[in-house]
Enzyme design. Sequence first.
Site, PDB file in Angstrom:
ATOM      1  N   GLU A 121     -28.758   3.318  34.959  1.00 25.32           N
ATOM      2  CA  GLU A 121     -29.157   3.365  33.725  1.00 25.32           C
ATOM      3  C   GLU A 121     -27.905   3.503  32.781  1.00 25.32           C
ATOM      4  O   GLU A 121     -27.388   4.427  32.692  1.00 25.32           O
ATOM      5  CB  GLU A 121     -30.207   4.295  33.578  1.00 25.32           C
ATOM      6  N   SER A 155     -33.888  13.156  33.335  1.00 23.44           N
ATOM      7  CA  SER A 155     -33.418  12.135  34.426  1.00 23.44           C
ATOM      8  C   SER A 155     -33.849  12.212  35.554  1.00 23.44           C
ATOM      9  O   SER A 155     -34.787  13.409  35.849  1.00 23.44           O
ATOM     10  CB  SER A 155     -31.795  12.623  34.312  1.00 23.44           C
ATOM     11  N   LYS A 180     -38.530  24.838  26.340  1.00 25.14           N
ATOM     12  CA  LYS A 180     -36.979  24.756  26.117  1.00 25.14           C
ATOM     13  C   LYS A 180     -36.662  23.312  25.945  1.00 25.14           C
ATOM     14  O   LYS A 180     -36.527  22.582  26.539  1.00 25.14           O
ATOM     15  CB  LYS A 180     -36.403  25.045  27.697  1.00 25.14           C
ATOM     16  N   GLU A 191     -41.716  12.703  33.175  1.00 22.65           N
ATOM     17  CA  GLU A 191     -41.290  11.275  32.511  1.00 22.65           C
ATOM     18  C   GLU A 191     -39.749  11.059  32.629  1.00 22.65           C
ATOM     19  O   GLU A 191     -39.210  11.778  32.060  1.00 22.65           O
ATOM     20  CB  GLU A 191     -41.937  11.365  31.127  1.00 22.65           C
ATOM     21  N   CYS A 204     -35.091   6.155  27.354  1.00 18.49           N
ATOM     22  CA  CYS A 204     -35.456   5.655  28.628  1.00 18.49           C
ATOM     23  C   CYS A 204     -36.291   4.297  29.121  1.00 18.49           C
ATOM     24  O   CYS A 204     -35.905   3.906  29.873  1.00 18.49           O
ATOM     25  CB  CYS A 204     -36.615   6.888  29.294  1.00 18.49           C
TER      26      CYS A 204
END
Length: 495
Positions: A397, A245, A191, A266, A300
């Site tokens: 972040e 996230s 997806k 990740e 990231c």
Amino acid sequence: MTTQPGIYEVPEPVAVATDYPTLAMHIDGRWTDGSGDRREAVINPATGTPLGSVPLAEKADLDAALAAAARGYRIWRDTPVERRSRILRRAADLLRERAPQIGRVMTLEQGKALSEAVGEVQRVATLLDWDCEEGRRAYGRIIPTGPGETLTVRREPIGPVAAFTPWNFPAGSPMRKIAAALSAGCSIVIKASEEVPATACALVRCFEEAGVPAGVLNLVFGVPAEVSEHLVASPTIRFVAFTGSVPVGKKLAGLAAAVMKPTIMELGGHAPVIICDDVDPAAAAAACARGKYTNAGQVCTSPSRFFVHDSIHDEFVDAFVKASEAVVVGDGLAPGVQMGPLANERRRAAVRRLVDDARDRGAAVLTGGEDLPGPGFFYRPTVLADVPADAEILRDEPFGPVAPVIRFRALDDAIAQANALPYGLAAYGFTHRADTVARLTDAFEAGILSINHVGGSVPQAPSGGFKESGHGREGGSEGLDGYLVTKRVSHRLAI
């Protein structure tokens, strides 16, 4: 483009035809709109206008993809590795040939500068080559035993994979999952993000035309929670791979744990950068600015907390401001643009909130700190100084073009602050002293560490995080580990 008084270029729509492709899902070797009528608009972030719409999967479509993946796995697993390798290398060649066209589509739907987008497609072709070779060398071993017995260890594909990827790297994130799964001999239902679907479709077409059998690679779009809950729970799926996230990663990891399925996660980071007093502050600032504004900071591993030694702080900040103000911001398809818009309005609103919070708490906004005028989701490259410890941007972040700078005097204090957050994806250090390099290497709690540069991921080395930034590794010789299972076979001569 017109020039805004000061330093930035005002983004304007580029006067070219969009020729955005028709979007569809790919299930069991066929392109389909699915069984329902739900669709989601795809927005050009440089203009805020629709490019097209993507179909959203219904449960019946997901079940069809799962059934296809089960059939495709049996076919692909039993395909000789030499033939699998030829097919995957052909797909990599097609990606290289089509990089300019795919990159242009990526810029339309994600916003990054065209040169970055084309480079991303070229890099995923190299990643596919690398993983393909790793798949050819997924060897087992023979363990010495006594007479009359053979003890072997086999490495076999784990089975059908469910994968979920975000919007910030429309080619890079899906390819990490697809390349590893197919190179290991697995099938996959992926997806990809509904915000950048055309790039994923273009990748799948390359595999299709290269000769990947029907059912091996299935692409769906849909409501994220609906899709993930259905796919992860299915007994067909043997492995779950996710990039995104921390909160969503925790949710998916929990769903997988409930049915004892292994995962690769990740997840997000908040990468610290420690600038020591023995480096050239201007050179360090220039390197940091290049890394900070890549993909408008929507990475990231983007450097996002800058700890600078007090003795060079002012020089570093001055140089960082100059480098930030020199960045050419605009529509990623326009010549010379170095940084495009943020990918969506919710991302820009989040960046705006963090900057406003820091300002309200006493931080100095040395440049930027506001939207650019005109259409699209543009935000000025921003440098914050004297950022107080309680500012939200030092905990959350930013995932945008914002650089908070913090002074330090003792290296131990900087390291403690760098490691204070629950994240551990990437970290950076600038120093010319070998003993300081060793100290940072030992002390940083991060899975990806760069010294004297702000580099990205490379196919030949693993990437992944510590702590809440996830587990498992992608890339390098470790990149296929999650997609393979280890089987011990003890064979004794008949009695």
